[in-house]
Design a protein around this motif. Structure first.
Motif, PDB file in Angstrom:
ATOM      1  N   ALA A 144      86.536   1.628  68.715  1.00  0.00           N
ATOM      2  CA  ALA A 144      87.402   0.681  69.460  1.00  0.00           C
ATOM      3  C   ALA A 144      87.648  -1.641  68.564  1.00  0.00           C
ATOM      4  O   ALA A 144      87.530  -2.118  69.301  1.00  0.00           O
ATOM      5  N   SER A 145      86.082  -0.980  67.789  1.00  0.00           N
ATOM      6  CA  SER A 145      86.493  -2.385  66.576  1.00  0.00           C
ATOM      7  C   SER A 145      87.052  -2.075  65.210  1.00  0.00           C
ATOM      8  O   SER A 145      86.533  -0.900  64.654  1.00  0.00           O
ATOM      9  N   GLY A 146      86.842  -3.652  64.360  1.00  0.00           N
ATOM     10  CA  GLY A 146      87.435  -3.071  62.699  1.00  0.00           C
ATOM     11  C   GLY A 146      86.660  -3.945  61.961  1.00  0.00           C
ATOM     12  O   GLY A 146      86.797  -5.232  62.297  1.00  0.00           O
ATOM     13  N   GLY A 147      86.279  -3.983  60.670  1.00  0.00           N
ATOM     14  CA  GLY A 147      85.968  -4.874  59.885  1.00  0.00           C
ATOM     15  C   GLY A 147      87.232  -5.668  59.036  1.00  0.00           C
ATOM     16  O   GLY A 147      87.983  -4.072  58.441  1.00  0.00           O
ATOM     17  N   THR A 148      86.816  -6.151  57.876  1.00  0.00           N
ATOM     18  CA  THR A 148      87.797  -6.385  57.182  1.00  0.00           C
ATOM     19  C   THR A 148      87.800  -5.416  55.832  1.00  0.00           C
ATOM     20  O   THR A 148      88.108  -5.813  54.558  1.00  0.00           O
ATOM     21  N   SER A 149      86.558  -4.459  55.869  1.00  0.00           N
ATOM     22  CA  SER A 149      86.610  -3.690  54.494  1.00  0.00           C
ATOM     23  C   SER A 149      86.130  -2.375  55.519  1.00  0.00           C
ATOM     24  O   SER A 149      84.425  -3.232  56.422  1.00  0.00           O
ATOM     25  N   LEU A 150      85.265  -1.383  55.439  1.00  0.00           N
ATOM     26  CA  LEU A 150      84.534  -0.552  55.863  1.00  0.00           C
ATOM     27  C   LEU A 150      82.910  -0.747  55.134  1.00  0.00           C
ATOM     28  O   LEU A 150      81.934  -0.865  56.772  1.00  0.00           O
ATOM     29  N   MET A 151      82.749  -1.102  54.279  1.00  0.00           N
ATOM     30  CA  MET A 151      81.940  -1.933  54.452  1.00  0.00           C
ATOM     31  C   MET A 151      81.062  -3.337  55.385  1.00  0.00           C
ATOM     32  O   MET A 151      80.197  -3.233  56.060  1.00  0.00           O
ATOM     33  N   ALA A 152      81.846  -4.108  55.295  1.00  0.00           N
ATOM     34  CA  ALA A 152      81.945  -4.964  56.217  1.00  0.00           C
ATOM     35  C   ALA A 152      81.420  -5.025  57.455  1.00  0.00           C
ATOM     36  O   ALA A 152      80.602  -5.122  58.092  1.00  0.00           O
ATOM     37  N   HIS A 153      82.525  -3.446  58.311  1.00  0.00           N
ATOM     38  CA  HIS A 153      82.081  -2.712  59.630  1.00  0.00           C
ATOM     39  C   HIS A 153      80.587  -2.035  58.943  1.00  0.00           C
ATOM     40  O   HIS A 153      80.100  -2.546  60.268  1.00  0.00           O
ATOM     41  N   ASP A 154      80.624  -1.489  58.487  1.00  0.00           N
ATOM     42  CA  ASP A 154      79.204  -0.353  58.449  1.00  0.00           C
ATOM     43  C   ASP A 154      77.615  -1.245  58.186  1.00  0.00           C
ATOM     44  O   ASP A 154      77.108  -0.900  59.292  1.00  0.00           O
ATOM     45  N   LEU A 155      77.740  -2.593  57.546  1.00  0.00           N
ATOM     46  CA  LEU A 155      76.820  -3.624  56.981  1.00  0.00           C
ATOM     47  C   LEU A 155      76.285  -4.526  58.330  1.00  0.00           C
ATOM     48  O   LEU A 155      75.483  -4.145  59.034  1.00  0.00           O
ATOM     49  N   ALA A 156      77.493  -4.752  59.075  1.00  0.00           N
ATOM     50  CA  ALA A 156      77.609  -5.504  60.483  1.00  0.00           C
ATOM     51  C   ALA A 156      76.484  -4.618  61.722  1.00  0.00           C
ATOM     52  O   ALA A 156      75.949  -4.284  62.479  1.00  0.00           O
ATOM     53  N   MET A 157      77.662  -2.849  61.849  1.00  0.00           N
ATOM     54  CA  MET A 157      77.067  -2.229  62.743  1.00  0.00           C
ATOM     55  C   MET A 157      75.158  -1.881  62.542  1.00  0.00           C
ATOM     56  O   MET A 157      74.549  -2.426  63.340  1.00  0.00           O
ATOM     57  N   GLN A 158      75.248  -1.479  61.189  1.00  0.00           N
ATOM     58  CA  GLN A 158      73.618  -1.950  60.879  1.00  0.00           C
ATOM     59  C   GLN A 158      72.679  -2.856  61.264  1.00  0.00           C
ATOM     60  O   GLN A 158      71.705  -2.485  61.565  1.00  0.00           O
ATOM     61  N   ARG A 159      73.364  -3.663  61.064  1.00  0.00           N
ATOM     62  CA  ARG A 159      72.593  -4.989  61.282  1.00  0.00           C
ATOM     63  C   ARG A 159      72.332  -5.041  62.879  1.00  0.00           C
ATOM     64  O   ARG A 159      71.221  -5.711  63.174  1.00  0.00           O
ATOM     65  N   MET A 160      73.563  -4.828  63.368  1.00  0.00           N
ATOM     66  CA  MET A 160      73.082  -4.884  64.905  1.00  0.00           C
ATOM     67  C   MET A 160      72.434  -4.025  65.484  1.00  0.00           C
ATOM     68  O   MET A 160      71.496  -3.853  66.471  1.00  0.00           O
TER      69      MET A 160
END
Length: 230
Positions: free
Chosen positions: A140-156
């Motif tokens: 239910a969240s989204g990033g400006t690219s799949l990489m941006a979303h995935d890396l943000a999730m990993q960081r969190m």
């Protein structure tokens, strides 16, 4: 020593925040199909309402840039106040901090746009400065690219955020199908928003248990009439 992450989400220990589910923010999302994103967001909101989860809706630069929150989301909570901000980080707005504190629950379920900006900064600050536990609803969240979303999730996740999906959260709140006070409402959400799972429930109800079809109004089925074949 107890580990709060081993505690399941319950209707009495959770609160919910929607961050910037606005059109201009959604236009930039590339990590998930945007109609799927809206479907998942609205489903999470409906689940929150079914279980009486204290809910915050916050927006950024509505009039000057981002546009108004999805009407489908607002319609789940008619008359609810929207907490407008200027900062990309919701934690920077005192109204948001006050609302979180007033709700009185340390487990904060978060859905928002964009994952790598608004979600990330809020999560890190809320954990560091507010001692909150963050459950990030990835679908239910989204990033400006799949990489941006995935890396943000990993960081969190590395920082201690718990990744979840909207249906996982709803079913964790339900926990037991013997809880009949929310059973019908939850299965209604599933049938409307959960794709194959919902279709399966419709099939089981009508074909196995012989319940009437869920469609509104009567639909007459005309018997086959074979046409002449040359």
């Amino acid at each position: 020593m107890s580990n709060p992450k081993l505690e399941v989400l319950t209707p009495s220990n959770s609160q919910l925040i929607f961050i910037d589910h606005q059109p201009q923010m959604a236009f930039g999302v590339q990590s998930i199909d945007r109609q799927t994103l809206k479907n998942n967001t609205v489903a999470l909101a409906k689940a929150g309402k079914v279980f009486n989860i204290p809910t915050i809706i916050t927006t950024v630069e509505t009039e000057s840039f981002s546009g108004h929150t999805y009407p489908e989301l607002l319609d789940v909570f008619p008359g609810k106040e929207i907490l407008e901000r200027t900062s990309m980080n919701s934690w920077d707005d005192q109204k948001v901090r006050d609302a979180l504190k007033k709700n009185g629950r340390k487990k904060v379920v978060v859905a928002g746009l964009w994952t790598e900006v608004c979600n990330n900064s809020f999560a890190l600050c809320a954990m560091l400065e507010g001692d909150y536990e963050i459950y990030m609803v990835a679908d239910a969240s989204g990033g400006t690219s799949l990489m941006a979303h995935d890396l943000a999730m990993q960081r969190m996740i590395q920082a201690g955020v718990v990744p979840v999906t909207w249906q996982q959260v709803m079913l964790e709140w339900q926990r037991d199908w013997a809880r009949k006070e929310t059973y019908d409402a939850v299965t209604s959400i599933v049938k409307e928003h959960s794709g194959a799972y919902g279709m399966g429930i419709d099939y089981a109800y009508t074909m196995v248990h012989k319940a009437p079809a869920r469609s509104v109004g009567a639909h007459e089925t005309l018997a086959p009439v074979p046409a002449p074949v040359r």
